[in-house]
Design a protein around this motif. Sequence first.
Motif, PDB file in Angstrom:
ATOM      1  N   GLN A  67       0.795  -1.220   0.000  1.00  0.00           N
ATOM      2  CA  GLN A  67       0.000   0.000   0.000  1.00  0.00           C
ATOM      3  C   GLN A  67       0.835   1.281   0.000  1.00  0.00           C
TER       4      GLN A  67
ATOM      5  N   GLY B 243      -5.659   8.966   3.105  1.00  0.00           N
ATOM      6  CA  GLY B 243      -6.192   8.756   1.757  1.00  0.00           C
ATOM      7  C   GLY B 243      -6.528  10.058   1.064  1.00  0.00           C
TER       8      GLY B 243
ATOM      9  N   LEU C 167     -10.497   6.868  -0.124  1.00  0.00           N
ATOM     10  CA  LEU C 167      -9.416   6.037  -0.653  1.00  0.00           C
ATOM     11  C   LEU C 167      -8.795   5.239   0.497  1.00  0.00           C
TER      12      LEU C 167
ATOM     13  N   SER D 217      -6.584   4.008   3.399  1.00  0.00           N
ATOM     14  CA  SER D 217      -5.694   4.761   4.280  1.00  0.00           C
ATOM     15  C   SER D 217      -5.647   4.100   5.644  1.00  0.00           C
TER      16      SER D 217
END
Length: 439
Positions: free
Chosen positions: A148, A189, A268, A270
């Motif tokens: 990530q 995010g 998004l 995060s």
Amino acid sequence: MLAIVVAVLSGVLLTVFVWPRLREYWRNPNGLSLPPGPRPHLLLGNLLDLPTGGSEWLAFERMSKKYGSDLLHFHVPGSHILTINSYKAANDLLDKKSSIYSDRPRLPWAKGLMGWSWSLVIMSYDEGFAAHRRLVQHSFQPNIVTSQHRPVMQREVPRLLRNLLVTPDDFIRHLRSMTGAIIMMVTYGYQVLPKDDPYLILAEDVNKSMETETPGAHIVDFFPFLRYAPSWMFKFKRDAVVGRRLTKEMRNAPFQMVKERLAAGTALPSMVGSLVEKEVVDGVTSNEDLIKNCGAVVYSAGADTSTVTLTNFVLAMIMHPVVQERAQRELDEVVGRDRLPNFNDRSQLPYLACIVKEALRWKAVSPLGIPHYTAADDVYQGMFIPKGTTVFANQAAMLHDPSVYKDPDVFDPDRFAHGVDRSEGILDPARITFGFGRR
């Protein structure tokens, strides 16, 4: 009336100056000496001997040589301060005796007036440290970083390079923008704006409001009762009002943004978003305050230290063009000119790895580190170290120790060419730069 005033003053003197000495004497029945340091003055102790105003680490290094000891002791009203000025002593105490030396001091300025009691970095063990650490560690496990976080870094670097090509003179702002963009995407995010992003400006304002937590920087740390003084009497009280407001906004604003995006289905991936969606992580219930704190500590600390490190790297390359040219040749040989390097290339770029280590060593990001606090009395090489002592590791002095690093003021990546372990080569600066002990 006069009798009352005399009685009150006598009580203050007894509590602040006499009682700590008696308590220390009772805890030290063998009469061991404290580590060496300047002779205390009447009433103020060593308060006026503590260096301030920048380059404190150099002053402590000089005092360490003057008194012939790796440890320096300063007695200030009601408390003790210890500076450790060699890697060996720091390793012996902070690493090998971490159960004694891993707590944090009370810090009335930072925790009380500025409202930073939530911060994992300076949080004491009895303030919820374990729960906060578990949540942060969960979000930075190796598999999560690889899957990530690394893609976020690789996406932001080309933007940095484009900005450097267009306005190279603004390189510090570009570096700050890139590190902030990575931290904000990983933590919340959130994609930062190309210019004047409100969250990055807020984080910068917060960091500016926080003075360094070095010995003698805050009078209220030695005289905690001053936190109750009227604001008109002390500038630090007025500054703290502004700093506390900024800190509160830094904790709340991005967290609220994530919650709103989760509700709208536009969030998004995060760290904070993941924690909000999970009720329990590794046995810890993820309540909102806990998540706010964990997000804010990554948000506030990560971007600032990374920017300083990268700025030092740029300075080193400007001052040492031969090093820069050699690094470029290595990149050309391994990566070529048709693409940018990626994480898979790291093992094939040994000289660049040496440059990174030398950049960490050459200019310490945190010269005195984060203060530690002794949880019990201790004895080291015949010297008595009382419980409740605030301990600073003089990291900058260790990174410039000529007995460990030859010609320490010279930027020389080749010093790490033959390994970075004491059994094989020179000491890895990462073992100093990132602190000591359990924290």
